[in-house]
Design an enzyme around this catalytic site. Sequence first.
Site, mmCIF file in Angstrom:
data_model
loop_
_atom_site.group_PDB
_atom_site.id
_atom_site.type_symbol
_atom_site.label_atom_id
_atom_site.label_comp_id
_atom_site.label_asym_id
_atom_site.label_seq_id
_atom_site.Cartn_x
_atom_site.Cartn_y
_atom_site.Cartn_z
ATOM 1 N N LYS A 44 0.803 -1.212 0.000
ATOM 2 C CA LYS A 44 0.000 0.000 0.000
ATOM 3 C C LYS A 44 0.842 1.271 0.000
ATOM 4 C CE LYS A 44 -3.728 -0.736 -0.239
ATOM 5 N NZ LYS A 44 -4.897 -1.416 -0.818
HETATM 6 N N1 PMP Z 1 -3.057 -7.881 1.591
HETATM 7 C C1 PMP Z 1 -2.938 -6.953 2.553
HETATM 8 C C2 PMP Z 1 -2.257 -7.334 3.838
HETATM 9 C C3 PMP Z 1 -3.464 -5.673 2.368
HETATM 10 O O1 PMP Z 1 -3.346 -4.733 3.346
HETATM 11 C C4 PMP Z 1 -4.127 -5.377 1.156
HETATM 12 C C5 PMP Z 1 -4.735 -4.012 0.964
HETATM 13 N N2 PMP Z 1 -6.050 -3.910 1.451
HETATM 14 C C6 PMP Z 1 -4.258 -6.384 0.182
HETATM 15 C C7 PMP Z 1 -3.673 -7.621 0.431
HETATM 16 C C8 PMP Z 1 -5.041 -6.204 -1.084
HETATM 17 O O2 PMP Z 1 -4.631 -5.169 -1.922
HETATM 18 P P1 PMP Z 1 -5.679 -4.356 -2.765
HETATM 19 O O3 PMP Z 1 -6.371 -3.385 -1.832
HETATM 20 O O4 PMP Z 1 -4.848 -3.651 -3.775
HETATM 21 O O5 PMP Z 1 -6.665 -5.277 -3.390
#
Ligand code: PMP
Length: 334
Positions: A53
């Site tokens: 992120k």
């Molecule tokens: N894994 C973790 C630990 C995350 O914090 C996130 C972000 N919410 C994701 C996966 C998924 O990423 P995205 O929001 O881009 O789908």
Amino acid sequence: MTSSYLGQLLSESVADHIGATPLVRLNRLPASYGIKAKICAKLEYFNAAGSIKDRIAKRMVEQAERDGLIKPGDTLIEASSGNTGIAIALIATIKGYECIITVPGKTSLEKEQVLHALGAKVVRTPAGVPSESPDSNINVAKRLNEEIPNSWFLNQYDNEENTHAHEYGTSEEIWYQTQGKVDVVIAGVGTGGTVTGIARGLKKNDRDVFIVGVDPVGSILAQPEALNSKISEYKVEGIGYDFVPGVLDQSAPDIWVKTTDEGSFQSARRLAREEGILCGGSSGAAFAGLVQFLEQHPKFNSEDKTIVLVFADGLRNYLAKFAGNKGWNATDLP
Ligand code: PMP
């Protein structure tokens, strides 16, 4: 160590160390499942604030600055399961913004402590409330944004810089690091920025790249709908929702798989023990998703195939939750 490995000699700030994460081969664990394909993990915990992120936080803040929407001294607000919040708090402290992060009840204590360490204000909203409730972390963030002067809600759920970070960043790195030989990418889906952006970016280069979206049981993001059971709570953080975020294109993955807390945490523990990969629970879900995917599509399980797993964050976010002595013995976790 060569200077090309080291890259630049002096960085202007730690925010220069976002992106360009390692792509690392997995060995023993895939072999133990009889997996013949080359399995690589994109290790996003190498980013400055510890997760994938960081990429979107940097882009969302810099775009809002370019658009004249925010200036140092303003308050940045975000609703986050923790990692986006940590990433925004890092950028905020470097650039001189105030920062308020609303986190849902299940967010690990480790993530909350890091937010405090970075000087952010943390508002923890109750666990298990539906997203449309006025008490959900998203609606609390919106309310704070209305109440606090000179505040800005970055809103990763609808902000197109979320997908852009992966379309123009993560996917290009994967293409470069595999020298264009990537056949499959598997990623956990939360806001969907990762999977949507990577699919868009990679399919520009090779329309045949196969994208697998990983959605936990209890969430409703997977397609077709029949894959989803009813909305229920689960413990893995960062993936799955009870609503479809605006940035998620549910048709971006060629296939979706559903994963359980048990498969995710056990895979993450094995990744640490057998590969030295200190990843979090959603990365375990990506590995569990790989095993399922290859069972369903055995043609991808051959030596000439390269499969990339996106490992979104690191184990240190969850030491008391599912790793370390306490976590290993935790009775309420699978
Ligand atoms: N894994 C973790 C630990 C995350 O914090 C996130 C972000 N919410 C994701 C996966 C998924 O990423 P995205 O929001 O881009 O789908």
